[in-house]
Write an enzyme that holds these catalytic residues in place. Structure first.
Site, PDB file in Angstrom:
ATOM      1  N   TRP A 175       0.807  -1.218   0.000  1.00 47.21           N
ATOM      2  CA  TRP A 175       0.000   0.000   0.000  1.00 47.21           C
ATOM      3  C   TRP A 175       0.848   1.279   0.000  1.00 47.21           C
ATOM      4  O   TRP A 175       0.416   2.331   0.492  1.00 47.21           O
ATOM      5  CB  TRP A 175      -0.980   0.021   1.171  1.00 47.21           C
ATOM      6  CG  TRP A 175      -2.042  -1.042   1.051  1.00 47.21           C
ATOM      7  CD1 TRP A 175      -2.069  -2.240   1.688  1.00 47.21           C
ATOM      8  CD2 TRP A 175      -3.194  -1.003   0.204  1.00 47.21           C
ATOM      9  NE1 TRP A 175      -3.173  -2.971   1.302  1.00 47.21           N
ATOM     10  CE2 TRP A 175      -3.897  -2.230   0.380  1.00 47.21           C
ATOM     11  CE3 TRP A 175      -3.726  -0.069  -0.684  1.00 47.21           C
ATOM     12  CZ2 TRP A 175      -5.083  -2.524  -0.285  1.00 47.21           C
ATOM     13  CZ3 TRP A 175      -4.907  -0.377  -1.339  1.00 47.21           C
ATOM     14  CH2 TRP A 175      -5.568  -1.587  -1.146  1.00 47.21           C
TER      15      TRP A 175
ATOM     16  N   LYS B 287      -5.807   0.544  -5.202  1.00 48.68           N
ATOM     17  CA  LYS B 287      -6.227   1.939  -5.326  1.00 48.68           C
ATOM     18  C   LYS B 287      -5.183   2.675  -6.163  1.00 48.68           C
ATOM     19  O   LYS B 287      -4.175   2.097  -6.588  1.00 48.68           O
ATOM     20  CB  LYS B 287      -6.338   2.612  -3.951  1.00 48.68           C
ATOM     21  CG  LYS B 287      -7.535   2.199  -3.132  1.00 48.68           C
ATOM     22  CD  LYS B 287      -7.607   3.044  -1.853  1.00 48.68           C
ATOM     23  CE  LYS B 287      -8.818   2.677  -1.021  1.00 48.68           C
ATOM     24  NZ  LYS B 287      -8.916   3.503   0.206  1.00 48.68           N
TER      25      LYS B 287
ATOM     26  N   ASP C 284     -32.777   9.025 -13.455  1.00 52.36           N
ATOM     27  CA  ASP C 284     -33.164   9.699 -12.223  1.00 52.36           C
ATOM     28  C   ASP C 284     -32.898  11.199 -12.318  1.00 52.36           C
ATOM     29  O   ASP C 284     -31.919  11.634 -12.910  1.00 52.36           O
ATOM     30  CB  ASP C 284     -32.370   9.120 -11.048  1.00 52.36           C
ATOM     31  CG  ASP C 284     -32.645   9.854  -9.762  1.00 52.36           C
ATOM     32  OD1 ASP C 284     -33.774   9.729  -9.251  1.00 52.36           O
ATOM     33  OD2 ASP C 284     -31.741  10.565  -9.266  1.00 52.36           O
TER      34      ASP C 284
ATOM     35  N   GLU D  98     -37.543  10.318 -15.233  1.00 52.07           N
ATOM     36  CA  GLU D  98     -38.173  10.804 -14.011  1.00 52.07           C
ATOM     37  C   GLU D  98     -38.131  12.332 -14.092  1.00 52.07           C
ATOM     38  O   GLU D  98     -37.108  12.945 -13.822  1.00 52.07           O
ATOM     39  CB  GLU D  98     -37.434  10.303 -12.769  1.00 52.07           C
ATOM     40  CG  GLU D  98     -38.162  10.652 -11.488  1.00 52.07           C
ATOM     41  CD  GLU D  98     -37.240  10.983 -10.327  1.00 52.07           C
ATOM     42  OE1 GLU D  98     -37.667  10.812  -9.178  1.00 52.07           O
ATOM     43  OE2 GLU D  98     -36.103  11.421 -10.555  1.00 52.07           O
TER      44      GLU D  98
END
Length: 670
Positions: A80, A112, A326, A380
């Site tokens: 990491w 990551k 949405d 929507e």
């Protein structure tokens, strides 16, 4: 050049705004020419270039981070920490690229990015990653290597269809099981999908699929656009669910959230490369004033590339059959529609509209239909924006359907403010059937919105505390009798007067009790109200079963007769004094007696000459009614007067009852 537009032909009040409408269409065409070399589908391939990919020789990962100086891949393989062996090479146009030997990464590794930018650095989840997992102990999210060696085998591609009239079952994977916990894709496929199929719905709308860090957001604060939420299972399990739905002839559409994004920096993309404006607005428009989220800058080509690629990704990778977009109203207006009452057409064309967002939505719909002509898009949208669900050729934004959001609001207002003995049947018909002629709509009595904490489902508004002690079939309770009768009438009224489709949120068809409340601090992180209690509807001693039977037969009637495909809705009787309403759709005659006190004998309803057969009766005992109507009778029309061409059928109409008749033409004998 001003072209002839059909939306103006169908609505002459738009003539004063023809120039603006044409300008918006031209802007979308110009933008398409600017960003594409051939087709939108070819442009929307960012997911094939960016993100983590494996070929026969190496791993390759790319990200766009124009404000970053350096980028490292970090994970257990690097302890990491940033390491020279895992440093990206900065290439053209703000892109970073890293190639690694195949042995460097293995399936299920967590990883990551560590980015350096002027004045700082930070760990980030890749924008284009396709799987994100939360550590159960630390609660930290990380990307995860998830690359199957063999492609998923789709078994039921040939059964994928497009329905003219979607009957949508709105569902949330996590709260779809009865357990007090998070449901899975597999549990939904095994336990819930058969229920939906048996209920007759032909489309499933899945909520909360895109990864979101806070479960209680209902999936509307998205952090990773391309990652199917891992809290429900693996990508393969979601694909198995969709494939199984296709095997039953059921379409699966997805709630897609492109109207805003989560503000979280560690999980989301709001400050990915150290600049707040990489994907979002840099000024006061950056944060949504009502949703505590970030607003995309649709004017940037890179944002168009990201979102359009996301549109294609879910259609291509997961074989979704379309989308429910949405928050479209929020996208269309600079003020998100919050300070407008939309009482005049000027409010749609007065310069307060986000022209870049309108352009994006136009391109998104064109891409959907270009990639899969059988896919559907549903908006929507509550402002009534003209042309929203009209075709591009006619001058619209090319959505296939608009959600009729005013209908559930109308039912709530009516129940709250007006005693049902004063319900105006003519006004009810107007509110349910009123729509733009050129548009298709999805009607619904209630969705998930009406079931959230702070609101109430229709059944709870109608029955209230009697829900807890009087829902067994052996009990006698006038409040429950009234509530069950109106629950059926409201649903049948809605679908019989609907535009072109119908929607129901899971469990509402049988009157699921109580509200939806996701785990949060305020409820001590309880899952008690974030689930569906299927055992209630399975219990033959309870009245929930009767509501479920009515909904099933109501949906079966539409599947057989396809009455909402008929664009013309004929109101043949609107008797306000007696509260009787009759509506004709195709060969069906829907007769409603909403009067809570009076039943009528020999009540005449205008009808075509011929005979009529009763095909649905809300008063049947199996639906929780009182069996006051003989279902075996045939009804023959009679002339209103001697030698008159006008006919009526004469009916017994019990109070709070709906009867549906099928017209059978009389054969002439010469």
């Amino acid at each position: 050049m001003i072209k002839h537009l059909k939306i103006i032909e169908s609505d002459p009040m738009l003539i004063d705004y023809q120039y603006v409408i044409q300008k918006r269409l031209n802007a979308a065409s110009q933008k398409e020419r600017e960003i594409t070399k051939s087709t939108l589908s070819d442009f929307a391939n960012g997911h094939h270039y960016y993100g983590l990919h494996r070929n026969s020789n190496h791993w390759i990962i790319r990200e766009w981070a124009p404000n970053a100086d350096k980028m490292f891949l970090i994970g257990e393989f690097s302890d990491w920490q940033e390491h020279a062996d895992y440093q990206f090479k900065k290439i053209e146009n703000g892109n970073f690229e890293l190639k690694l030997p195949l042995a460097s990464l293995k399936q299920a590794d967590f990883y990551k990015l560590l980015l350096h930018w002027p004045g700082g650095k930070g760990e980030r989840i890749p924008v284009w990653c396709t799987r994100v997992v939360q550590d159960a102990k630390t609660l930290i999210y990380s990307a995860q290597v998830w690359q199957s060696e063999l492609p998923f085998e789709w078994k039921y591609e040939s059964k994928r269809v497009k329905y003219k009239s979607p009957l949508i079952y709105e569902a949330h994977i996590g709260m779809a099981t009865e357990k007090e916990g998070v449901g899975t894709y597999n549990e939904f496929r095994e336990l819930v999908l058969p229920r939906i199929h048996k209920a007759g719905y032909n489309t499933i709308q899945l909520m909360a699929i895109q990864e979101h860090p806070y479960y209680g957001s209902f999936g509307y604060h998205v952090s990773s656009l391309f990652a199917a939420s891992s809290r429900f299972g693996t990508p393969e399990e979601l694909k198995q669910l969709i494939d199984a739905a296709h095997s039953l002839g059921i379409m699966v559409i997805m709630d897609i959230i492109h109207s805003h994004a989560v503000k979280n920096e560690l999980e989301g993309i709001g400050n990915f490369d150290g600049s707040p404006y990489q994907f979002f607005h840099a000024d006061e428009r950056r944060e949504h004033i009502a949703w505590d989220s970030l607003c995309y800058d649709y004017g940037k080509n890179e944002v168009l590339h990201l979102l359009l690629s996301n549109i294609k990704y879910w259609l291509e990778e997961y074989h979704f059959d379309g989308y429910r977009f949405d928050g479209v109203t929020s996208m269309l207006y600079y003020d998100h529609g919050l300070s407008r009452d939309f009482t005049s057409y000027e409010m749609y064309f007065d310069g307060g509209q986000d022209e870049d967002a309108i352009c994006y939505l136009t391109l998104a719909n064109k891409l959907i239909h270009e990639y899969n002509p059988n896919a559907i898009s549903v908006a929507e949208e509550m402002s009534g924006y003209p042309g929203l669900a009209s075709s591009l050729e006619d001058g619209g934004l090319d959505f296939d359907f608009r959600l009729a959001m005013g209908i559930p609001d109308y039912w709530i207002k009516l129940i709250k403010e007006t005693l049902d003995e004063n319900w105006d049947v003519g006004k009810i018909f107007y509110e349910l059937s009123n729509k733009r002629y050129e548009e298709k709509t999805i009607s619904y009595a209630e969705s998930h919105d009406q079931a959230l904490v702070g609101d109430q489902t229709l059944i709870f508004r109608l029955i209230e505390k009697a829900m807890y002690d009087s829902m067994d079939k052996s009990s006698e309770n006038l409040v429950v009798d009234r509530g069950i009768a109106l629950h059926k009438l409201i649903r049948l009224l809605t679908i019989s007067c609907s535009g072109n489709g119908y929607l129901n949120f899971m469990g509402n068809e049988f009157g699921h009790p109580e509200w939806i409340d996701f785990p949060r601090v305020g409820n001590n992180w309880s899952y008690k109200h974030a689930r569906r209690q299927w055992s209630l509807v399975d219990n033959q001693l309870l009245r929930f079963e009767t509501l479920n039977e009515f909904d099933k037969d109501m949906i079966a009637l539409q599947n057989k007769e396809e009455f909402i495909n008929e664009p013309y809705i004929n109101c043949v009787q609107s008797d306000q004094g007696n509260q009787v309403l009759a509506v004709q759709r195709k060969d069906l005659l829907f007769v409603y007696n909403l009067n809570p006190n009076e039943s009528f004998t020999h009540y005449g309803i205008p009808a075509n000459s011929g005979k009529y057969q009763l095909v649905l009766n809300s008063d049947e005992k199996k639906y929780g009614g009182f069996d006051r109507v003989d279902g075996n009778l045939l009804y023959y029309s009679k002339p209103e007067a001697l030698m008159s061409n006008k006919h009526r059928i004469y009916l017994y109409l019990p109070s709070r009852t709906a009867l549906v008749f099928k017209y059978i033409p009389t054969k002439r004998i010469f």
